[in-house]
Design a protein around this motif. Structure first.
Motif, PDB file in Angstrom:
ATOM      1  N   LYS A   1      12.032  -4.807   1.677  1.00 39.26           N
ATOM      2  CA  LYS A   1      11.621  -4.539   0.302  1.00 39.26           C
ATOM      3  C   LYS A   1      10.105  -4.592   0.263  1.00 39.26           C
ATOM      4  CE  LYS A   1      15.305  -3.958  -2.281  1.00 39.26           C
ATOM      5  NZ  LYS A   1      15.501  -2.725  -3.065  1.00 39.26           N
ATOM      6  N   SER A   2       9.481  -3.625  -0.398  1.00 34.28           N
ATOM      7  CA  SER A   2       8.030  -3.558  -0.463  1.00 34.28           C
ATOM      8  C   SER A   2       7.561  -3.753  -1.892  1.00 34.28           C
ATOM      9  CB  SER A   2       7.538  -2.202   0.054  1.00 34.28           C
ATOM     10  OG  SER A   2       7.963  -2.005   1.385  1.00 34.28           O
ATOM     11  N   ILE A   3       6.469  -4.484  -2.048  1.00 33.95           N
ATOM     12  CA  ILE A   3       5.902  -4.768  -3.367  1.00 33.95           C
ATOM     13  C   ILE A   3       4.451  -4.307  -3.381  1.00 33.95           C
ATOM     14  CG2 ILE A   3       5.325  -6.570  -5.049  1.00 33.95           C
ATOM     15  CD1 ILE A   3       7.595  -8.244  -3.871  1.00 33.95           C
ATOM     16  N   GLU A   4       4.098  -3.493  -4.372  1.00 27.18           N
ATOM     17  CA  GLU A   4       2.733  -2.985  -4.504  1.00 27.18           C
ATOM     18  C   GLU A   4       2.378  -2.887  -5.981  1.00 27.18           C
ATOM     19  OE1 GLU A   4      -0.805  -1.985  -4.404  1.00 27.18           O
ATOM     20  OE2 GLU A   4       0.112  -2.246  -2.427  1.00 27.18           O
ATOM     21  N   GLY A   5       1.205  -3.405  -6.345  1.00 29.27           N
ATOM     22  CA  GLY A   5       0.806  -3.438  -7.748  1.00 29.27           C
ATOM     23  C   GLY A   5       0.089  -2.194  -8.228  1.00 29.27           C
ATOM     24  N   ASP A   6      -0.353  -1.326  -7.317  1.00 29.60           N
ATOM     25  CA  ASP A   6      -1.074  -0.114  -7.695  1.00 29.60           C
ATOM     26  C   ASP A   6      -0.076   1.041  -7.794  1.00 29.60           C
ATOM     27  OD1 ASP A   6      -2.629   2.249  -7.784  1.00 29.60           O
ATOM     28  OD2 ASP A   6      -4.267   1.298  -6.687  1.00 29.60           O
ATOM     29  N   GLN A   7       0.149   1.531  -9.005  1.00 31.32           N
ATOM     30  CA  GLN A   7       1.157   2.562  -9.218  1.00 31.32           C
ATOM     31  C   GLN A   7       0.852   3.833  -8.439  1.00 31.32           C
ATOM     32  OE1 GLN A   7       4.037   2.156 -10.728  1.00 31.32           O
ATOM     33  NE2 GLN A   7       4.660   4.264 -10.290  1.00 31.32           N
ATOM     34  N   ARG A   8      -0.426   4.127  -8.250  1.00 28.39           N
ATOM     35  CA  ARG A   8      -0.793   5.333  -7.487  1.00 28.39           C
ATOM     36  C   ARG A   8      -0.315   5.221  -6.047  1.00 28.39           C
ATOM     37  NH1 ARG A   8      -7.055   5.056  -8.566  1.00 28.39           N
ATOM     38  NH2 ARG A   8      -6.477   2.922  -8.029  1.00 28.39           N
TER      39      ARG A   8
ATOM     40  N   GLY B   1       0.818  -1.217   0.000  1.00 26.72           N
ATOM     41  CA  GLY B   1       0.000   0.000   0.000  1.00 26.72           C
ATOM     42  C   GLY B   1       0.843   1.255   0.000  1.00 26.72           C
ATOM     43  N   GLN B   2       0.580   2.138   0.959  1.00 28.13           N
ATOM     44  CA  GLN B   2       1.314   3.399   1.056  1.00 28.13           C
ATOM     45  C   GLN B   2       2.626   3.259   1.824  1.00 28.13           C
ATOM     46  OE1 GLN B   2      -1.105   6.973   1.872  1.00 28.13           O
ATOM     47  NE2 GLN B   2      -2.902   5.636   1.813  1.00 28.13           N
ATOM     48  N   GLY B   3       2.929   2.040   2.271  1.00 30.51           N
ATOM     49  CA  GLY B   3       4.242   1.783   2.859  1.00 30.51           C
ATOM     50  C   GLY B   3       4.399   2.122   4.323  1.00 30.51           C
ATOM     51  N   HIS B   4       3.300   2.329   5.048  1.00 27.43           N
ATOM     52  CA  HIS B   4       3.416   2.713   6.456  1.00 27.43           C
ATOM     53  C   HIS B   4       4.150   1.637   7.265  1.00 27.43           C
ATOM     54  CE1 HIS B   4       0.927   6.151   5.725  1.00 27.43           C
ATOM     55  NE2 HIS B   4      -0.152   5.429   5.454  1.00 27.43           N
TER      56      HIS B   4
ATOM     57  N   GLU C   1      16.648   3.403  -4.767  1.00 24.54           N
ATOM     58  CA  GLU C   1      18.042   3.002  -4.759  1.00 24.54           C
ATOM     59  C   GLU C   1      18.121   1.484  -4.656  1.00 24.54           C
ATOM     60  OE1 GLU C   1      20.349   5.143  -1.945  1.00 24.54           O
ATOM     61  OE2 GLU C   1      19.649   7.087  -2.612  1.00 24.54           O
ATOM     62  N   PRO C   2      19.098   0.859  -5.286  1.00 23.78           N
ATOM     63  CA  PRO C   2      19.080  -0.590  -5.485  1.00 23.78           C
ATOM     64  C   PRO C   2      19.074  -1.419  -4.221  1.00 23.78           C
ATOM     65  CG  PRO C   2      21.216   0.366  -6.068  1.00 23.78           C
ATOM     66  CD  PRO C   2      20.272   1.501  -5.894  1.00 23.78           C
ATOM     67  N   CYS C   3      19.715  -0.978  -3.140  1.00 20.36           N
ATOM     68  CA  CYS C   3      19.792  -1.875  -1.991  1.00 20.36           C
ATOM     69  C   CYS C   3      18.961  -1.413  -0.819  1.00 20.36           C
ATOM     70  CB  CYS C   3      21.241  -2.042  -1.543  1.00 20.36           C
ATOM     71  SG  CYS C   3      22.054  -0.473  -1.184  1.00 20.36           S
ATOM     72  N   GLY C   4      18.150  -0.371  -0.980  1.00 24.04           N
ATOM     73  CA  GLY C   4      17.363   0.033   0.179  1.00 24.04           C
ATOM     74  C   GLY C   4      16.100   0.765  -0.160  1.00 24.04           C
ATOM     75  N   GLY C   5      15.654   0.741  -1.398  1.00 27.54           N
ATOM     76  CA  GLY C   5      14.415   1.427  -1.735  1.00 27.54           C
ATOM     77  C   GLY C   5      13.276   0.900  -0.891  1.00 27.54           C
ATOM     78  N   LEU C   6      12.543   1.777  -0.251  1.00 24.80           N
ATOM     79  CA  LEU C   6      11.466   1.330   0.627  1.00 24.80           C
ATOM     80  C   LEU C   6      10.301   0.780  -0.153  1.00 24.80           C
ATOM     81  CD1 LEU C   6      11.389   4.103   3.345  1.00 24.80           C
ATOM     82  CD2 LEU C   6      12.497   1.888   3.400  1.00 24.80           C
ATOM     83  N   LEU C   7      10.114   1.181  -1.382  1.00 20.26           N
ATOM     84  CA  LEU C   7       8.965   0.683  -2.136  1.00 20.26           C
ATOM     85  C   LEU C   7       9.321   0.533  -3.593  1.00 20.26           C
ATOM     86  CD1 LEU C   7       5.887   0.304  -1.066  1.00 20.26           C
ATOM     87  CD2 LEU C   7       5.465   1.914  -2.878  1.00 20.26           C
ATOM     88  N   GLN C   8       9.000  -0.616  -4.138  1.00 14.16           N
ATOM     89  CA  GLN C   8       9.226  -0.865  -5.557  1.00 14.16           C
ATOM     90  C   GLN C   8       7.911  -1.314  -6.171  1.00 14.16           C
ATOM     91  OE1 GLN C   8      12.031  -0.163  -6.895  1.00 14.16           O
ATOM     92  NE2 GLN C   8      13.184   0.187  -5.019  1.00 14.16           N
ATOM     93  N   PRO C   9       7.562  -0.826  -7.357  1.00 11.99           N
ATOM     94  CA  PRO C   9       6.308  -1.266  -7.976  1.00 11.99           C
ATOM     95  C   PRO C   9       6.345  -2.743  -8.289  1.00 11.99           C
ATOM     96  CG  PRO C   9       7.624  -0.004  -9.539  1.00 11.99           C
ATOM     97  CD  PRO C   9       8.292   0.123  -8.193  1.00 11.99           C
ATOM     98  N   GLY C  10       5.207  -3.413  -8.036  1.00 12.08           N
ATOM     99  CA  GLY C  10       5.104  -4.840  -8.302  1.00 12.08           C
ATOM    100  C   GLY C  10       4.466  -5.074  -9.656  1.00 12.08           C
ATOM    101  N   PRO C  11       4.100  -6.326  -9.959  1.00 14.53           N
ATOM    102  CA  PRO C  11       3.461  -6.645 -11.236  1.00 14.53           C
ATOM    103  C   PRO C  11       2.135  -5.931 -11.361  1.00 14.53           C
ATOM    104  CG  PRO C  11       4.184  -8.634 -10.072  1.00 14.53           C
ATOM    105  CD  PRO C  11       4.304  -7.505  -9.119  1.00 14.53           C
ATOM    106  N   ALA C  12       1.723  -5.686 -12.593  1.00 18.81           N
ATOM    107  CA  ALA C  12       0.443  -5.028 -12.808  1.00 18.81           C
ATOM    108  C   ALA C  12      -0.682  -5.897 -12.302  1.00 18.81           C
ATOM    109  CB  ALA C  12       0.248  -4.758 -14.307  1.00 18.81           C
ATOM    110  N   ALA C  13      -1.735  -5.245 -11.823  1.00 14.10           N
ATOM    111  CA  ALA C  13      -2.871  -5.988 -11.289  1.00 14.10           C
ATOM    112  C   ALA C  13      -3.668  -6.604 -12.419  1.00 14.10           C
ATOM    113  CB  ALA C  13      -3.763  -5.063 -10.463  1.00 14.10           C
TER     114      ALA C  13
ATOM    115  N   VAL D   1       2.172   3.349  -5.061  1.00 15.55           N
ATOM    116  CA  VAL D   1       3.639   3.393  -5.106  1.00 15.55           C
ATOM    117  C   VAL D   1       4.126   4.838  -5.090  1.00 15.55           C
ATOM    118  CG1 VAL D   1       5.676   2.870  -6.495  1.00 15.55           C
ATOM    119  CG2 VAL D   1       3.852   1.173  -6.278  1.00 15.55           C
ATOM    120  N   GLU D   2       3.523   5.676  -5.928  1.00 20.31           N
ATOM    121  CA  GLU D   2       3.938   7.083  -5.991  1.00 20.31           C
ATOM    122  C   GLU D   2       3.664   7.797  -4.673  1.00 20.31           C
ATOM    123  OE1 GLU D   2       1.760   8.473  -9.352  1.00 20.31           O
ATOM    124  OE2 GLU D   2       3.015   7.409 -10.816  1.00 20.31           O
ATOM    125  N   ARG D   3       2.511   7.492  -4.069  1.00 26.63           N
ATOM    126  CA  ARG D   3       2.181   8.085  -2.776  1.00 26.63           C
ATOM    127  C   ARG D   3       3.191   7.640  -1.722  1.00 26.63           C
ATOM    128  NH1 ARG D   3       0.183  11.891   0.640  1.00 26.63           N
ATOM    129  NH2 ARG D   3      -0.875  10.984   2.440  1.00 26.63           N
ATOM    130  N   ALA D   4       3.529   6.352  -1.723  1.00 25.83           N
ATOM    131  CA  ALA D   4       4.478   5.830  -0.747  1.00 25.83           C
ATOM    132  C   ALA D   4       5.856   6.455  -0.911  1.00 25.83           C
ATOM    133  CB  ALA D   4       4.563   4.309  -0.878  1.00 25.83           C
TER     134      ALA D   4
END
Length: 319
Positions: free
Chosen positions: A180-187, A163-166, A242-254, A189-192
């Motif tokens: 590492k966080s995975i989220e399929g909703d791009q909106r 989600g928003q990564g809280h 950043e490659p080794c510590g990004g808090l949120l990365q977009p996942g596969p499309a829903a 991801v951007e919010r997070a």
């Protein structure tokens, strides 16, 4: 409306409860896993059995609350205008039997005694943009993951559907875990990612104001960033992307059902599937949330290594 309280249930009773819940969610997934607006946008009403439509059509919200939820108004008696189909009555009875209790009467959690809107066990940066219920959930779940990581020697945490990564932010920047966080909703991801940057800036300002506190490292309440544990990571918390510590990365499309395209989803589980389908894992259902704040009071913990009595330690609230 009475409900189930996980506390006091034996191991076998908890296992059976999880099995029953999984069965119901599997059978009724199309309506239990939907938002109200989808009854209009996706014509979910048209997917209901004709006998259900005939029974429910034309009822106003108070009547639905009276008949479906068993919540008649003062002096009102529940009256059915027609004979309801047995399948609908069965779902109603099952929901009654398996619903978690929401009856008032629990003591207010100690973390909200001073301020009902702010957990005293989370520092201000981790409370921002987070409602009290979510504050309680991310703190308890984050601390559970931290305890499990310490017990099992886990060094990597993946938050799927973040989600928003809280929760990810609290585990990473508050508890010192590598996440590492995975989220399929791009909106989301951007919010997070915006919230990531906002929190990093807030922690940087806090460190400048109180360097002696931040230097002590993360605490249970979230004071300071985690140390880098990989040689190719820069010192301090890496930023999103950043490659080794990004808090949120977009996942596969829903996919069309809201899950990942390659995911079979809950409907593909075998009949009666519950914790027992985790072959090779040691599993336990832990009621870690306060029912006053969160009715979702069971968390399934599964580990490859037997933890034995450690499960009871994981369940208890820290002093």
């Amino acid at each position: 409306m009475p409900g189930v309280s996980a506390r006091g249930l034996s191991h076998e009773e908890r296992r059976q409860l999880a099995v029953n819940l999984t069965r119901v969610v599997t059978v009724y997934r199309s309506i239990l896993d939907a938002y109200i607006i989808e009854f209009f946008t996706d014509n979910l009403w048209g997917t209901l059995p004709c006998s259900w439509q005939e029974a429910l059509d034309g009822l106003n919200p108070p009547q639905l609350a009276t008949l479906l939820l068993g919540m008649p108004g003062e002096g009102e008696v529940a009256r059915y205008r027609s004979v309801w189909p047995l399948t609908l009555l069965a779902l109603k009875s099952t929901a009654y039997a398996l619903a978690f209790t929401r009856t008032p009467g629990f003591q207010t959690p100690s973390e909200f005694l001073e301020n009902p809107s702010q957990s005293s066990r989370l520092t201000a940066p981790f409370r921002k943009h987070v409602r009290p219920k979510k504050q309680h959930e991310i703190r308890r779940l984050g601390e559970l993951v931290k305890k499990l990581s310490d017990l099992t020697g886990c060094t990597q945490v993946v938050d799927v559907g973040s989600g928003q990564g809280h929760l990810s932010r609290f585990m990473s920047l508050g508890l010192g875990l590598r996440v590492k966080s995975i989220e399929g909703d791009q909106r989301l991801v951007e919010r997070a990612q915006r919230l990531d940057q906002e929190l990093l800036q807030a922690l940087e300002k806090e460190e400048k104001r109180n360097p002696q506190i931040c230097a002590a490292g993360a605490t249970a309440g979230g004071a300071g960033p985690p140390p880098a544990t990989e040689s190719d990571c820069p010192s301090g918390p890496p930023g999103p992307g950043e490659p080794c510590g990004g808090l949120l990365q977009p996942g596969p499309a829903a996919g069309p059902t809201g899950g990942d395209i390659d995911s079979t989803g809950p409907a593909a589980l075998p009949s009666g599937a519950g914790p027992a389908f985790l072959t090779g894992f040691h599993a336990e259902l832990l009621p870690i949330f306060s029912p006053e704040l969160s009715p979702r009071n069971l968390v399934l913990v599964a580990t490859k290594r037997p933890l034995g009595a450690a499960f009871s330690v994981l369940e208890t609230e820290d002093s």
